[in-house]
Design a protein around this motif. Sequence first.
Motif, PDB file in Angstrom:
ATOM      1  N   VAL A  49      14.567  -0.755  -6.038  1.00  0.00           N
ATOM      2  CA  VAL A  49      13.701  -0.016  -5.123  1.00  0.00           C
ATOM      3  C   VAL A  49      12.282   0.001  -5.680  1.00  0.00           C
ATOM      4  O   VAL A  49      12.059   0.423  -6.820  1.00  0.00           O
ATOM      5  CB  VAL A  49      14.204   1.422  -4.921  1.00  0.00           C
ATOM      6  CG1 VAL A  49      13.289   2.174  -3.949  1.00  0.00           C
ATOM      7  CG2 VAL A  49      15.634   1.420  -4.411  1.00  0.00           C
ATOM      8  N   ASN A  50      11.332  -0.502  -4.891  1.00  0.00           N
ATOM      9  CA  ASN A  50       9.922  -0.542  -5.300  1.00  0.00           C
ATOM     10  C   ASN A  50       9.735  -1.174  -6.682  1.00  0.00           C
ATOM     11  O   ASN A  50       8.956  -0.710  -7.506  1.00  0.00           O
ATOM     12  CB  ASN A  50       9.316   0.857  -5.280  1.00  0.00           C
ATOM     13  CG  ASN A  50       9.102   1.371  -3.875  1.00  0.00           C
ATOM     14  OD1 ASN A  50       9.145   0.607  -2.908  1.00  0.00           O
ATOM     15  ND2 ASN A  50       8.873   2.663  -3.742  1.00  0.00           N
ATOM     16  N   GLY A  51      10.472  -2.252  -6.930  1.00  0.00           N
ATOM     17  CA  GLY A  51      10.303  -2.981  -8.181  1.00  0.00           C
ATOM     18  C   GLY A  51      11.117  -2.467  -9.338  1.00  0.00           C
ATOM     19  O   GLY A  51      10.861  -2.837 -10.489  1.00  0.00           O
ATOM     20  N   GLY A  52      12.112  -1.630  -9.093  1.00  0.00           N
ATOM     21  CA  GLY A  52      12.944  -1.102 -10.164  1.00  0.00           C
ATOM     22  C   GLY A  52      13.962  -2.122 -10.654  1.00  0.00           C
ATOM     23  O   GLY A  52      14.217  -3.141 -10.022  1.00  0.00           O
ATOM     24  N   VAL A  53      14.557  -1.827 -11.822  1.00  0.00           N
ATOM     25  CA  VAL A  53      15.573  -2.684 -12.434  1.00  0.00           C
ATOM     26  C   VAL A  53      16.930  -2.002 -12.325  1.00  0.00           C
ATOM     27  O   VAL A  53      17.052  -0.795 -12.543  1.00  0.00           O
ATOM     28  CB  VAL A  53      15.253  -2.955 -13.917  1.00  0.00           C
ATOM     29  CG1 VAL A  53      16.293  -3.880 -14.533  1.00  0.00           C
ATOM     30  CG2 VAL A  53      13.860  -3.521 -14.072  1.00  0.00           C
ATOM     31  N   ASP A  54      17.973  -2.770 -11.996  1.00  0.00           N
ATOM     32  CA  ASP A  54      19.333  -2.240 -11.916  1.00  0.00           C
ATOM     33  C   ASP A  54      20.238  -3.102 -12.783  1.00  0.00           C
ATOM     34  O   ASP A  54      20.115  -4.331 -12.795  1.00  0.00           O
ATOM     35  CB  ASP A  54      19.821  -2.231 -10.464  1.00  0.00           C
ATOM     36  CG  ASP A  54      21.055  -1.356 -10.272  1.00  0.00           C
ATOM     37  OD1 ASP A  54      21.471  -0.687 -11.231  1.00  0.00           O
ATOM     38  OD2 ASP A  54      21.599  -1.344  -9.152  1.00  0.00           O
ATOM     39  N   MET A  55      21.146  -2.448 -13.518  1.00  0.00           N
ATOM     40  CA  MET A  55      22.059  -3.134 -14.425  1.00  0.00           C
ATOM     41  C   MET A  55      23.495  -2.969 -13.932  1.00  0.00           C
ATOM     42  O   MET A  55      23.829  -1.982 -13.282  1.00  0.00           O
ATOM     43  CB  MET A  55      21.965  -2.528 -15.831  1.00  0.00           C
ATOM     44  CG  MET A  55      20.556  -2.364 -16.354  1.00  0.00           C
ATOM     45  SD  MET A  55      19.800  -3.937 -16.762  1.00  0.00           S
ATOM     46  CE  MET A  55      20.938  -4.535 -17.999  1.00  0.00           C
ATOM     47  N   MET A  93       0.809  -1.212   0.000  1.00  0.00           N
ATOM     48  CA  MET A  93       0.000   0.000   0.000  1.00  0.00           C
ATOM     49  C   MET A  93       0.847   1.268   0.000  1.00  0.00           C
ATOM     50  O   MET A  93       0.329   2.369   0.071  1.00  0.00           O
ATOM     51  CB  MET A  93      -0.922   0.003   1.227  1.00  0.00           C
ATOM     52  CG  MET A  93      -1.903  -1.151   1.265  1.00  0.00           C
ATOM     53  SD  MET A  93      -2.965  -1.197  -0.193  1.00  0.00           S
ATOM     54  CE  MET A  93      -3.897   0.302   0.050  1.00  0.00           C
ATOM     55  N   GLY A  94       2.139   1.136  -0.073  1.00  0.00           N
ATOM     56  CA  GLY A  94       2.975   2.323  -0.080  1.00  0.00           C
ATOM     57  C   GLY A  94       4.271   2.085   0.662  1.00  0.00           C
ATOM     58  O   GLY A  94       4.607   0.968   1.012  1.00  0.00           O
ATOM     59  N   GLY A  95       5.030   3.144   0.889  1.00  0.00           N
ATOM     60  CA  GLY A  95       6.308   3.008   1.553  1.00  0.00           C
ATOM     61  C   GLY A  95       7.406   2.705   0.556  1.00  0.00           C
ATOM     62  O   GLY A  95       7.227   2.813  -0.653  1.00  0.00           O
ATOM     63  N   THR A  96       8.545   2.330   1.073  1.00  0.00           N
ATOM     64  CA  THR A  96       9.708   2.042   0.230  1.00  0.00           C
ATOM     65  C   THR A  96      10.205   0.640   0.518  1.00  0.00           C
ATOM     66  O   THR A  96      10.538   0.319   1.663  1.00  0.00           O
ATOM     67  CB  THR A  96      10.843   3.052   0.492  1.00  0.00           C
ATOM     68  OG1 THR A  96      10.382   4.371   0.215  1.00  0.00           O
ATOM     69  CG2 THR A  96      12.050   2.741  -0.384  1.00  0.00           C
ATOM     70  N   TYR A  97      10.244  -0.190  -0.528  1.00  0.00           N
ATOM     71  CA  TYR A  97      10.776  -1.547  -0.375  1.00  0.00           C
ATOM     72  C   TYR A  97      12.047  -1.645  -1.218  1.00  0.00           C
ATOM     73  O   TYR A  97      12.022  -1.427  -2.429  1.00  0.00           O
ATOM     74  CB  TYR A  97       9.776  -2.599  -0.825  1.00  0.00           C
ATOM     75  CG  TYR A  97      10.207  -4.011  -0.454  1.00  0.00           C
ATOM     76  CD1 TYR A  97       9.763  -4.609   0.716  1.00  0.00           C
ATOM     77  CD2 TYR A  97      11.104  -4.711  -1.260  1.00  0.00           C
ATOM     78  CE1 TYR A  97      10.175  -5.880   1.073  1.00  0.00           C
ATOM     79  CE2 TYR A  97      11.526  -5.981  -0.914  1.00  0.00           C
ATOM     80  CZ  TYR A  97      11.057  -6.568   0.252  1.00  0.00           C
ATOM     81  OH  TYR A  97      11.472  -7.819   0.617  1.00  0.00           O
ATOM     82  N   THR A  98      13.152  -1.988  -0.567  1.00  0.00           N
ATOM     83  CA  THR A  98      14.446  -2.046  -1.232  1.00  0.00           C
ATOM     84  C   THR A  98      15.035  -3.447  -1.120  1.00  0.00           C
ATOM     85  O   THR A  98      15.002  -4.062  -0.059  1.00  0.00           O
ATOM     86  CB  THR A  98      15.429  -1.037  -0.612  1.00  0.00           C
ATOM     87  OG1 THR A  98      14.857   0.270  -0.672  1.00  0.00           O
ATOM     88  CG2 THR A  98      16.753  -1.043  -1.359  1.00  0.00           C
ATOM     89  N   ALA A  99      15.568  -3.936  -2.237  1.00  0.00           N
ATOM     90  CA  ALA A  99      16.303  -5.199  -2.265  1.00  0.00           C
ATOM     91  C   ALA A  99      17.653  -4.949  -2.929  1.00  0.00           C
ATOM     92  O   ALA A  99      17.769  -4.077  -3.798  1.00  0.00           O
ATOM     93  CB  ALA A  99      15.524  -6.258  -3.031  1.00  0.00           C
TER      94      ALA A  99
END
Length: 241
Positions: free
Chosen positions: A166-172, A142-148
Amino acid sequence: MMTTNKLTKILSGVATLGIATAIAAPAQAATFTVPLDALGRGMVDTVLVATGSGYGLSIGGMVYDSVTLGDKVFSDFSVVADVAAGDNLSFILTSGVWTVQYDPADMGRDKGELHYQVDIDTTMMPMMYFDAVSFDTDVSGMGGTYTATKEIKTLAGASLVTQESVNGGVDMADLKPFMVQSIKVIDTYGVVSDGGMSLLQSSTNDFTQVPFGTKVPEPGTILGLLAVGGLGMVSRFKKQK
């Protein structure tokens, strides 16, 4: 607001291989070799299983220590915190891109770690080394920041690169300058906790390889290699906020 996102697997003909996910079994073998189709594609779904010496992978009624997919060997699996036995790992090869997809059981995972080793089989490809890598997650909440994060180390423990989703982003990232043929991968979920407002639904690690002596490409070229390779096998519902 983040909406629930699921990772949809498009097998593109690999489903005809008939590889099925199985329940845990007491017998254990060294490695499972994934069959490849005429185009060199393959896929297997597995389930993490606790063993006396750590963790194995349940496939077809057997528990294996490792998975061989083309010239890659995935092994030495371990977990921390909420990542646990019963969670799912899929190994996919298409268009020269190797993918490791983690799917937690139940409603998702707040935090935890997944560790594993990846080796290029030098008896098959002695002149290859790791090239581009990407890290992607799907998150619900429902919100906030989720980081892996995803850290890649040498087997001796030296850190090579760290990626962040972060929040489902892609990193290369690019491993070519290190010229490594064996790596240790550490995926850490819930690095920045948002109090359980968001849960990890899946994570995806992609790997490519190149021959020794290949020049380092521009960052845009690295992104294109992984994007094109992944389209034939895995499609993602894009994240919305």
